[in-house]
Design an enzyme around this catalytic site. Sequence first.
Site, mmCIF file in Angstrom:
data_model
loop_
_atom_site.group_PDB
_atom_site.id
_atom_site.type_symbol
_atom_site.label_atom_id
_atom_site.label_comp_id
_atom_site.label_asym_id
_atom_site.label_seq_id
_atom_site.Cartn_x
_atom_site.Cartn_y
_atom_site.Cartn_z
ATOM 1 N NE ARG A 114 9.969 10.320 -0.481
ATOM 2 C CZ ARG A 114 8.752 10.251 -0.956
ATOM 3 N NH1 ARG A 114 7.994 11.155 -1.430
ATOM 4 N NH2 ARG A 114 8.316 8.891 -0.745
ATOM 5 N NE ARG A 146 -1.751 5.969 0.279
ATOM 6 C CZ ARG A 146 -0.938 6.726 0.515
ATOM 7 N NH1 ARG A 146 -1.211 8.001 1.072
ATOM 8 N NH2 ARG A 146 0.316 6.579 0.131
ATOM 9 N NE ARG A 190 8.182 8.846 3.560
ATOM 10 C CZ ARG A 190 7.055 9.100 2.759
ATOM 11 N NH1 ARG A 190 6.670 10.299 2.657
ATOM 12 N NH2 ARG A 190 6.218 8.079 2.427
ATOM 13 C CE LYS A 221 -0.167 11.203 -3.303
ATOM 14 N NZ LYS A 221 1.093 10.255 -3.468
ATOM 15 N NE ARG A 244 5.336 4.387 -0.308
ATOM 16 C CZ ARG A 244 6.354 4.836 0.014
ATOM 17 N NH1 ARG A 244 6.862 4.318 1.240
ATOM 18 N NH2 ARG A 244 7.214 5.700 -0.742
HETATM 19 P P1 AMP Z 1 2.657 8.985 2.203
HETATM 20 O O1 AMP Z 1 3.235 9.908 3.064
HETATM 21 O O2 AMP Z 1 1.190 9.496 1.594
HETATM 22 O O3 AMP Z 1 3.476 8.049 1.099
HETATM 23 O O4 AMP Z 1 1.868 7.762 3.120
HETATM 24 C C1 AMP Z 1 2.744 6.941 3.967
HETATM 25 C C2 AMP Z 1 2.158 5.608 4.431
HETATM 26 O O5 AMP Z 1 1.066 6.084 5.383
HETATM 27 C C3 AMP Z 1 1.367 4.777 3.396
HETATM 28 O O6 AMP Z 1 2.429 3.908 2.768
HETATM 29 C C4 AMP Z 1 0.314 4.127 4.228
HETATM 30 O O7 AMP Z 1 1.024 3.030 4.909
HETATM 31 C C5 AMP Z 1 -0.019 5.271 5.231
HETATM 32 N N1 AMP Z 1 -1.015 6.373 4.838
HETATM 33 C C6 AMP Z 1 -1.091 7.404 4.394
HETATM 34 N N2 AMP Z 1 -2.146 7.878 3.921
HETATM 35 C C7 AMP Z 1 -2.928 6.895 4.018
HETATM 36 C C8 AMP Z 1 -4.710 6.676 3.514
HETATM 37 N N3 AMP Z 1 -5.316 7.394 3.173
HETATM 38 N N4 AMP Z 1 -4.977 5.334 3.781
HETATM 39 C C9 AMP Z 1 -4.292 4.255 4.472
HETATM 40 N N5 AMP Z 1 -3.298 4.261 4.615
HETATM 41 C C10 AMP Z 1 -2.409 5.575 4.349
#
Ligand code: AMP
Length: 220
Positions: free
Chosen positions: A122, A88, A165, A13, A176
């Site tokens: 990735r 989320r 990452r 996404k 996750r």
């Molecule tokens: P992402 O890049 O979207 O996979 O986000 C990486 C990490 O950031 C996630 O595993 C969470 O620890 C944190 N994170 C990102 N967006 C949110 C959210 N909306 N609510 C809570 N934690 C978030």
Amino acid sequence: MKFIFFGPPGCGKGTYASRIAPQLGIVHIATGDMFRAEVAAGTKLGKLAEKCMKAGNLVPDDVTIKMFKKRVKKKDAQKGFILDGFPRTLAQAKELDNMAKIDLVINIELSEGIILEKALARRICEKCGNIYNIADINRNGIKMPPLLPKKEGICDKCGGFLVQRKDDNEETIRDRLNIYRRQSEPLIEFYRKKKLVRDIKVVGPPEVMVPKIMEILKKR
Ligand code: AMP
């Protein structure tokens, strides 16, 4: 035009949103990127976010919502946005309901096996955040060739180094995915009741998926 790109972590996404938002003249808001920027800047919020991200946990709702509210109020978000990684949790979705009228939720579907393989492959530019992928997937009707830079390990856009990452390791990815299933997947029902969801299965690389998603968004 206010859209949510929803789906498990690693479903693509972020890549789709980063390509589609400029085409529509709207902004791409990714809370994960915002947290990573806070971590890089060494802020208090960054220190908290880093702990949560490393453990594969979500950052607490109160700080996430506060950060998101500040971002969405900025001038560039007034025309519209694609949300990637937010909301989320149900608490975040309910808060968002009070802030904006969402036009559509694109629910992106991809099996966990492929997500794991892709996530481990990735690579991200440490400077500008551009995303690449070194996995070559071709099974069960899903064709996802690698997304390679022209020069190995170097970002095409800015020349920065490509890195993995910190949270892209198997244990964290599985955590996750479990959290997604437990805390985020129920949100789909929340939005289905509002008749806002369009499901789309990932069958190919971004070059295949982006036009498919664009078609759905344009009809809206
Ligand atoms: P992402 O890049 O979207 O996979 O986000 C990486 C990490 O950031 C996630 O595993 C969470 O620890 C944190 N994170 C990102 N967006 C949110 C959210 N909306 N609510 C809570 N934690 C978030």
